[in-house]
Design a protein around this motif. Structure first.
Motif, PDB file in Angstrom:
ATOM      1  N   LEU A 189       0.829  -1.214   0.000  1.00 13.77           N
ATOM      2  CA  LEU A 189       0.000   0.000   0.000  1.00 13.77           C
ATOM      3  C   LEU A 189       0.861   1.261   0.000  1.00 13.77           C
ATOM      4  O   LEU A 189       0.563   2.232  -0.709  1.00 13.77           O
ATOM      5  N   LEU A 190       1.934   1.262   0.774  1.00 13.90           N
ATOM      6  CA  LEU A 190       2.826   2.417   0.806  1.00 13.90           C
ATOM      7  C   LEU A 190       3.474   2.662  -0.552  1.00 13.90           C
ATOM      8  O   LEU A 190       3.725   3.814  -0.942  1.00 13.90           O
ATOM      9  N   LEU A 191       3.775   1.581  -1.269  1.00 15.28           N
ATOM     10  CA  LEU A 191       4.336   1.728  -2.613  1.00 15.28           C
ATOM     11  C   LEU A 191       3.308   2.254  -3.606  1.00 15.28           C
ATOM     12  O   LEU A 191       3.633   3.019  -4.512  1.00 15.28           O
ATOM     13  N   ASP A 192       2.072   1.826  -3.410  1.00 11.67           N
ATOM     14  CA  ASP A 192       1.036   2.069  -4.408  1.00 11.67           C
ATOM     15  C   ASP A 192       0.351   3.415  -4.252  1.00 11.67           C
ATOM     16  O   ASP A 192      -0.110   3.994  -5.236  1.00 11.67           O
ATOM     17  N   ARG A 193       0.271   3.927  -3.019  1.00  8.26           N
ATOM     18  CA  ARG A 193      -0.492   5.144  -2.772  1.00  8.26           C
ATOM     19  C   ARG A 193       0.266   6.096  -1.853  1.00  8.26           C
ATOM     20  O   ARG A 193       1.189   5.697  -1.148  1.00  8.26           O
ATOM     21  N   ASP A 194      -0.194   7.310  -1.845  1.00  5.22           N
ATOM     22  CA  ASP A 194       0.434   8.340  -1.024  1.00  5.22           C
ATOM     23  C   ASP A 194      -0.242   8.344   0.347  1.00  5.22           C
ATOM     24  O   ASP A 194      -1.137   9.159   0.625  1.00  5.22           O
ATOM     25  N   VAL A 195       0.162   7.419   1.212  1.00  9.03           N
ATOM     26  CA  VAL A 195      -0.414   7.296   2.549  1.00  9.03           C
ATOM     27  C   VAL A 195       0.716   7.257   3.578  1.00  9.03           C
ATOM     28  O   VAL A 195       1.876   7.037   3.242  1.00  9.03           O
ATOM     29  N   SER A 196       0.355   7.451   4.837  1.00  9.52           N
ATOM     30  CA  SER A 196       1.334   7.382   5.909  1.00  9.52           C
ATOM     31  C   SER A 196       1.474   5.941   6.389  1.00  9.52           C
ATOM     32  O   SER A 196       0.649   5.067   6.076  1.00  9.52           O
ATOM     33  N   ALA A 197       2.511   5.685   7.173  1.00 12.54           N
ATOM     34  CA  ALA A 197       2.711   4.356   7.739  1.00 12.54           C
ATOM     35  C   ALA A 197       1.561   3.971   8.655  1.00 12.54           C
ATOM     36  O   ALA A 197       1.148   2.803   8.701  1.00 12.54           O
ATOM     37  N   MET A 198       1.015   4.926   9.397  1.00 10.74           N
ATOM     38  CA  MET A 198      -0.093   4.637  10.289  1.00 10.74           C
ATOM     39  C   MET A 198      -1.335   4.209   9.515  1.00 10.74           C
ATOM     40  O   MET A 198      -2.036   3.263   9.905  1.00 10.74           O
ATOM     41  N   VAL A 199      -1.628   4.898   8.411  1.00  8.24           N
ATOM     42  CA  VAL A 199      -2.758   4.499   7.572  1.00  8.24           C
ATOM     43  C   VAL A 199      -2.530   3.111   6.994  1.00  8.24           C
ATOM     44  O   VAL A 199      -3.449   2.288   6.925  1.00  8.24           O
ATOM     45  N   ALA A 200      -1.285   2.827   6.579  1.00  9.09           N
ATOM     46  CA  ALA A 200      -0.967   1.510   6.023  1.00  9.09           C
ATOM     47  C   ALA A 200      -1.183   0.411   7.059  1.00  9.09           C
ATOM     48  O   ALA A 200      -1.768  -0.642   6.757  1.00  9.09           O
ATOM     49  N   MET A 201      -0.724   0.630   8.293  1.00  6.62           N
ATOM     50  CA  MET A 201      -0.926  -0.372   9.343  1.00  6.62           C
ATOM     51  C   MET A 201      -2.405  -0.522   9.683  1.00  6.62           C
ATOM     52  O   MET A 201      -2.898  -1.647   9.887  1.00  6.62           O
ATOM     53  N   HIS A 202      -3.117   0.588   9.740  1.00  6.52           N
ATOM     54  CA  HIS A 202      -4.554   0.546  10.029  1.00  6.52           C
ATOM     55  C   HIS A 202      -5.289  -0.248   8.954  1.00  6.52           C
ATOM     56  O   HIS A 202      -6.189  -1.044   9.252  1.00  6.52           O
ATOM     57  N   THR A 203      -4.909  -0.024   7.702  1.00  5.42           N
ATOM     58  CA  THR A 203      -5.534  -0.761   6.597  1.00  5.42           C
ATOM     59  C   THR A 203      -5.234  -2.247   6.687  1.00  5.42           C
ATOM     60  O   THR A 203      -6.109  -3.089   6.448  1.00  5.42           O
ATOM     61  N   SER A 204      -4.010  -2.583   7.043  1.00  4.04           N
ATOM     62  CA  SER A 204      -3.638  -3.990   7.189  1.00  4.04           C
ATOM     63  C   SER A 204      -4.444  -4.659   8.296  1.00  4.04           C
ATOM     64  O   SER A 204      -4.926  -5.796   8.138  1.00  4.04           O
ATOM     65  N   ILE A 205      -4.621  -3.971   9.411  1.00  4.09           N
ATOM     66  CA  ILE A 205      -5.408  -4.514  10.521  1.00  4.09           C
ATOM     67  C   ILE A 205      -6.856  -4.735  10.088  1.00  4.09           C
ATOM     68  O   ILE A 205      -7.457  -5.776  10.377  1.00  4.09           O
ATOM     69  N   ARG A 206      -7.407  -3.779   9.359  1.00  3.12           N
ATOM     70  CA  ARG A 206      -8.779  -3.923   8.861  1.00  3.12           C
ATOM     71  C   ARG A 206      -8.897  -5.086   7.887  1.00  3.12           C
ATOM     72  O   ARG A 206      -9.903  -5.800   7.866  1.00  3.12           O
ATOM     73  N   ALA A 207      -7.871  -5.274   7.073  1.00  2.00           N
ATOM     74  CA  ALA A 207      -7.886  -6.397   6.122  1.00  2.00           C
ATOM     75  C   ALA A 207      -7.927  -7.736   6.857  1.00  2.00           C
ATOM     76  O   ALA A 207      -8.643  -8.662   6.450  1.00  2.00           O
ATOM     77  N   VAL A 208      -7.161  -7.840   7.939  1.00  2.00           N
ATOM     78  CA  VAL A 208      -7.145  -9.079   8.725  1.00  2.00           C
ATOM     79  C   VAL A 208      -8.479  -9.285   9.431  1.00  2.00           C
ATOM     80  O   VAL A 208      -9.014 -10.406   9.473  1.00  2.00           O
ATOM     81  N   LEU A 209      -9.035  -8.229   9.995  1.00  2.00           N
ATOM     82  CA  LEU A 209     -10.310  -8.345  10.707  1.00  2.00           C
ATOM     83  C   LEU A 209     -11.457  -8.695   9.756  1.00  2.00           C
ATOM     84  O   LEU A 209     -12.393  -9.399  10.150  1.00  2.00           O
ATOM     85  N   ARG A 210     -11.388  -8.223   8.524  1.00  4.74           N
ATOM     86  CA  ARG A 210     -12.443  -8.529   7.554  1.00  4.74           C
ATOM     87  C   ARG A 210     -12.279  -9.925   6.964  1.00  4.74           C
ATOM     88  O   ARG A 210     -13.252 -10.553   6.547  1.00  4.74           O
ATOM     89  N   ASN A 211     -11.049 -10.424   6.933  1.00  6.53           N
ATOM     90  CA  ASN A 211     -10.778 -11.745   6.343  1.00  6.53           C
ATOM     91  C   ASN A 211      -9.956 -12.601   7.311  1.00  6.53           C
ATOM     92  O   ASN A 211      -8.847 -13.040   6.972  1.00  6.53           O
ATOM     93  N   PRO A 212     -10.446 -12.862   8.518  1.00  6.26           N
ATOM     94  CA  PRO A 212      -9.613 -13.571   9.505  1.00  6.26           C
ATOM     95  C   PRO A 212      -9.210 -14.968   9.076  1.00  6.26           C
ATOM     96  O   PRO A 212      -8.051 -15.372   9.256  1.00  6.26           O
ATOM     97  N   LEU A 213     -10.137 -15.729   8.503  1.00  6.01           N
ATOM     98  CA  LEU A 213      -9.830 -17.096   8.096  1.00  6.01           C
ATOM     99  C   LEU A 213      -8.832 -17.113   6.946  1.00  6.01           C
ATOM    100  O   LEU A 213      -7.866 -17.893   6.957  1.00  6.01           O
ATOM    101  N   MET A 214      -9.030 -16.244   5.960  1.00  9.44           N
ATOM    102  CA  MET A 214      -8.134 -16.221   4.805  1.00  9.44           C
ATOM    103  C   MET A 214      -6.738 -15.732   5.198  1.00  9.44           C
ATOM    104  O   MET A 214      -5.733 -16.247   4.698  1.00  9.44           O
ATOM    105  N   MET A 215      -6.681 -14.775   6.090  1.00 11.24           N
ATOM    106  CA  MET A 215      -5.370 -14.279   6.519  1.00 11.24           C
ATOM    107  C   MET A 215      -4.654 -15.312   7.381  1.00 11.24           C
ATOM    108  O   MET A 215      -3.426 -15.429   7.334  1.00 11.24           O
ATOM    109  N   ALA A 216      -5.425 -16.085   8.169  1.00  8.66           N
ATOM    110  CA  ALA A 216      -4.812 -17.175   8.928  1.00  8.66           C
ATOM    111  C   ALA A 216      -4.261 -18.225   7.971  1.00  8.66           C
ATOM    112  O   ALA A 216      -3.154 -18.757   8.175  1.00  8.66           O
TER     113      ALA A 216
END
Length: 268
Positions: A189-216
């Motif tokens: 995400l940091l490579l692809d868009r103009d976002v901060s590290a905090m936004v990138a980590m927040h997005t990653s956490i949301r991705a895991v929470l939305r797809n817990p089984l797939m991320m596991a």
């Protein structure tokens, strides 16, 4: 460095994915590796690393208790180490000459966020090593094993050794879950868009929470392939690490909704 500056952050939309998406991401990662073989780069790193470890063991430096934590801990900083390979997949996706333009997409703001998030992972890695050393010393004391045979005997044939194996792997699992949660899509995400590290980590956490089984399942896939790649003497990592890196880029594409043209990202 973590939060960035300027306007209030916007957050990408997260998709729900399935096993077919994981399989397709891995297949595309393998395809990227065949087109852009980068194993020579990793061999250039792995050969000296293995030689250093073997030399230290022969000279009987106090590295044996930390050998497994060091190897296992590489997975904690792997997302940062693979940043160049994410960029290769990104450039290939755009249809450009990946070798000529490999790092032209690294904007100054990207570098700041990448450095900040890399620092976070390095801190986690150092905490893991400190924890592993503390656990070993709490069970076996501050002395070092006199030989490889004694070390293996202590680990495999004593109650303290089995406690070390079970507790060490349990603690390591928690560290791995933490890193997966904050970094599974952060660096792409940091490579692809103009976002901060905090936004990138927040997005990653949301991705895991939305797809817990797939991320596991993805985390299990990463762990198993790293173990396979570590045998024998870590040389298989020269293939496994690039494939995982390229696959992670394509997983990011599956999980994160593309940025709308002409406007900022949405929220979900």
């Amino acid at each position: 460095m973590l939060t960035g500056a300027g306007e209030s952050p916007t957050y990408p939309i997260i998709r729900k994915i399935g096993f077919a998406d994981l399989k397709d991401a891995a297949a595309k990662g393998i395809d990227d590796f065949w087109v852009m073989p980068t194993h020579a780069i990793f061999l250039a790193i792995i050969y000296p690393l293995v030689g250093l470890v073997v030399t230290c063991m022969i000279l009987r430096y106090d590295v044996m208790p930390l050998l497994f934590p060091l190897v296992a801990g590489f997975a904690l900083i792997g997302p940062f180490a693979a940043i160049g390979l994410y960029e290769l997949s990104r450039q290939r996706e755009k249809g450009v000459d990946v070798w000529e333009h490999a790092f032209r997409g690294l904007r100054s703001r990207s570098l700041v966020g990448i450095a900040a998030l890399g620092m976070v992972l390095m801190i986690v890695f150092l905490i893991w090593l400190t924890t592993a050393q503390w656990l070993y010393q709490s069970l076996f004391g501050y002395g070092s094993p006199e030989s490889i045979g004694q070390f293996l005997s202590d680990i495999l044939t004593t109650s303290e050794g089995w406690i070390l194996i079970i507790a060490g792997n349990g603690i390591g699992f928690l560290f791995a879950v933490l890193v997966l949660t904050i970094s599974v899509v952060s660096f792409p995400l940091l490579l692809d868009r103009d976002v901060s590290a905090m936004v990138a980590m927040h997005t990653s956490i949301r991705a895991v929470l939305r797809n817990p089984l797939m991320m596991a399942a993805w985390g299990l896939f990463v762990a198993v392939t790293l173990v396979i790649g570590s045998l024998p003497f870590f040389f298989g990592l020269a293939v496994v690490l690039p494939v995982l890196a390229h696959s992670t880029w394509h997983l990011y594409r599956k999980v994160v909704e593309p940025e709308p043209q002409g406007r900022g990202t949405g929220t979900a």
